[in-house]
Design an enzyme around this catalytic site. Structure first.
Site, mmCIF file in Angstrom:
data_model
loop_
_atom_site.group_PDB
_atom_site.id
_atom_site.type_symbol
_atom_site.label_atom_id
_atom_site.label_comp_id
_atom_site.label_asym_id
_atom_site.label_seq_id
_atom_site.Cartn_x
_atom_site.Cartn_y
_atom_site.Cartn_z
ATOM 1 N N GLY A 80 0.807 -1.214 0.000
ATOM 2 C CA GLY A 80 0.000 0.000 0.000
ATOM 3 C C GLY A 80 0.833 1.252 0.000
ATOM 4 N N ASP A 81 0.165 2.308 0.445
ATOM 5 C CA ASP A 81 0.736 3.651 0.437
ATOM 6 C C ASP A 81 0.901 4.113 1.888
ATOM 7 O OD1 ASP A 81 1.229 6.220 -1.075
ATOM 8 O OD2 ASP A 81 -0.365 6.865 0.282
ATOM 9 N N PHE A 82 1.549 5.257 2.065
ATOM 10 C CA PHE A 82 1.717 5.785 3.425
ATOM 11 C C PHE A 82 0.362 5.972 4.119
ATOM 12 C CE2 PHE A 82 5.620 7.583 1.322
ATOM 13 C CZ PHE A 82 6.511 6.772 1.999
ATOM 14 N N HIS A 99 13.765 11.607 4.283
ATOM 15 C CA HIS A 99 14.730 12.393 3.500
ATOM 16 C C HIS A 99 14.447 12.341 1.996
ATOM 17 C CE1 HIS A 99 18.059 9.191 2.498
ATOM 18 N NE2 HIS A 99 16.859 8.709 2.303
HETATM 19 C C1 LIG Z 1 15.060 4.951 0.713
HETATM 20 S S1 LIG Z 1 13.959 3.586 0.782
HETATM 21 C C2 LIG Z 1 14.085 3.110 2.519
HETATM 22 C C3 LIG Z 1 13.791 1.663 2.717
HETATM 23 C C4 LIG Z 1 14.025 1.158 4.136
HETATM 24 N N1 LIG Z 1 13.129 1.796 5.070
HETATM 25 C C5 LIG Z 1 15.488 1.315 4.537
HETATM 26 O O1 LIG Z 1 15.822 2.107 5.423
HETATM 27 O O2 LIG Z 1 16.311 0.620 3.939
HETATM 28 C C6 LIG Z 1 12.363 4.366 0.705
HETATM 29 C C7 LIG Z 1 11.217 3.373 0.558
HETATM 30 O O3 LIG Z 1 9.968 4.073 0.499
HETATM 31 C C8 LIG Z 1 9.090 3.292 -0.278
HETATM 32 N N2 LIG Z 1 7.976 4.140 -0.733
HETATM 33 C C9 LIG Z 1 8.022 5.130 -1.656
HETATM 34 N N3 LIG Z 1 6.811 5.669 -1.808
HETATM 35 C C10 LIG Z 1 5.968 5.009 -0.975
HETATM 36 C C11 LIG Z 1 4.590 5.124 -0.688
HETATM 37 N N4 LIG Z 1 3.831 6.033 -1.312
HETATM 38 N N5 LIG Z 1 4.041 4.289 0.237
HETATM 39 C C12 LIG Z 1 4.825 3.372 0.878
HETATM 40 N N6 LIG Z 1 6.159 3.227 0.635
HETATM 41 C C13 LIG Z 1 6.716 4.032 -0.272
HETATM 42 C C14 LIG Z 1 9.963 2.814 -1.421
HETATM 43 O O4 LIG Z 1 9.423 1.655 -2.061
HETATM 44 C C15 LIG Z 1 11.282 2.539 -0.722
HETATM 45 O O5 LIG Z 1 11.461 1.185 -0.389
#
Ligand SMILES: C[S@@+](CC[C@H](N)C(=O)[O-])C[C@H]1O[C@@H](n2cnc3c(N)ncnc32)[C@H](O)[C@@H]1O
Length: 192
Positions: A80-82, A99
């Site tokens: 899903g999404d945030f 970030h």
């Molecule tokens: C920089 S990664 C960090 C992953 C992990 N938390 C870590 O520290 O290794 C950012 C993550 O946010 C997820 N992401 C991006 N947009 C998202 C959304 N709308 N809903 C949920 N997750 C999302 C991406 O798939 C990605 O795995």
């Protein structure tokens, strides 16, 4: 060893995690990526269960990693999404997510977390912090990288404190991790 491995090493021993691990409890990793951090936490604490929220492509990678680490049976996956942050967890983790985004989107993500968190829950945010005194830090290079490549940024601790406050959360404190990263501890504001 991947950079994230070193950065994550101390996190299973964070006081919030060790306190939660005294009884059956659930750690919710929001946008938990490939599951490496959740896998480390669950491996260190056999009483804990995990929920990993991610986009569809990442959930499959996380499932493989957590199965291989032997903790797949204690883990649930939410695609899903945030906006879909699962309710009812004891510890929420937001690692290297904020970030990626500008302040408005960060407030939105944090509000989704705050809404999902029960009164007793803790939030751990893993990020590199820009030093308040301008001293050298990997965060400075990452700040430029995030700005140029994804429209995100690194921030100082007081900047995160403001974003948390705007979302109905309160920064309790922060402690250093390897590679100039930090873990910020927050709770719902007014619930202490
Ligand atoms: C920089 S990664 C960090 C992953 C992990 N938390 C870590 O520290 O290794 C950012 C993550 O946010 C997820 N992401 C991006 N947009 C998202 C959304 N709308 N809903 C949920 N997750 C999302 C991406 O798939 C990605 O795995």
């Amino acid at each position: 060893m991947a950079a994230s491995s070193r950065m994550f090493q101390p996190l299973p021993a964070h006081p919030v995690i060790t306190a939660a691990a005294q009884a059956p409890a659930t750690v919710v990793d929001v946008a938990g990526g490939n599951g490496e951090l959740l896998g480390r936490i669950l491996t260190a604490h056999p009483h804990l269960r995990g929920v990993l929220l991610e986009r569809p492509h990442a959930v499959e990678a996380a499932r493989s990693l957590l199965d291989a680490a032997g903790c797949g049976a204690r883990c649930e996956y939410r695609t899903g999404d945030f906006a879909d942050v699962p309710r009812g967890g004891d510890v929420y983790v937001l690692s290297r997510v904020l970030h990626d985004w500008d302040d408005d989107r960060c407030r939105e993500i944090l509000r989704h977390c705050a809404r999902a968190m029960p009164v007793h829950a803790d939030l751990l945010v893993v990020e590199r912090l820009l030093p308040a005194n301008g001293s050298p830090s990997l965060a400075t290079a990452w700040d430029l990288h995030m700005l140029c490549n994804v429209g995100g940024r690194e921030r100082r601790a007081d900047h995160y404190a403001r974003l948390l406050t705007d979302a109905g959360l309160q920064l309790i404190g922060h402690s250093p991790l390897p590679l100039d990263a930090h873990v910020l501890h927050a709770r719902r504001a007014g619930d202490q």
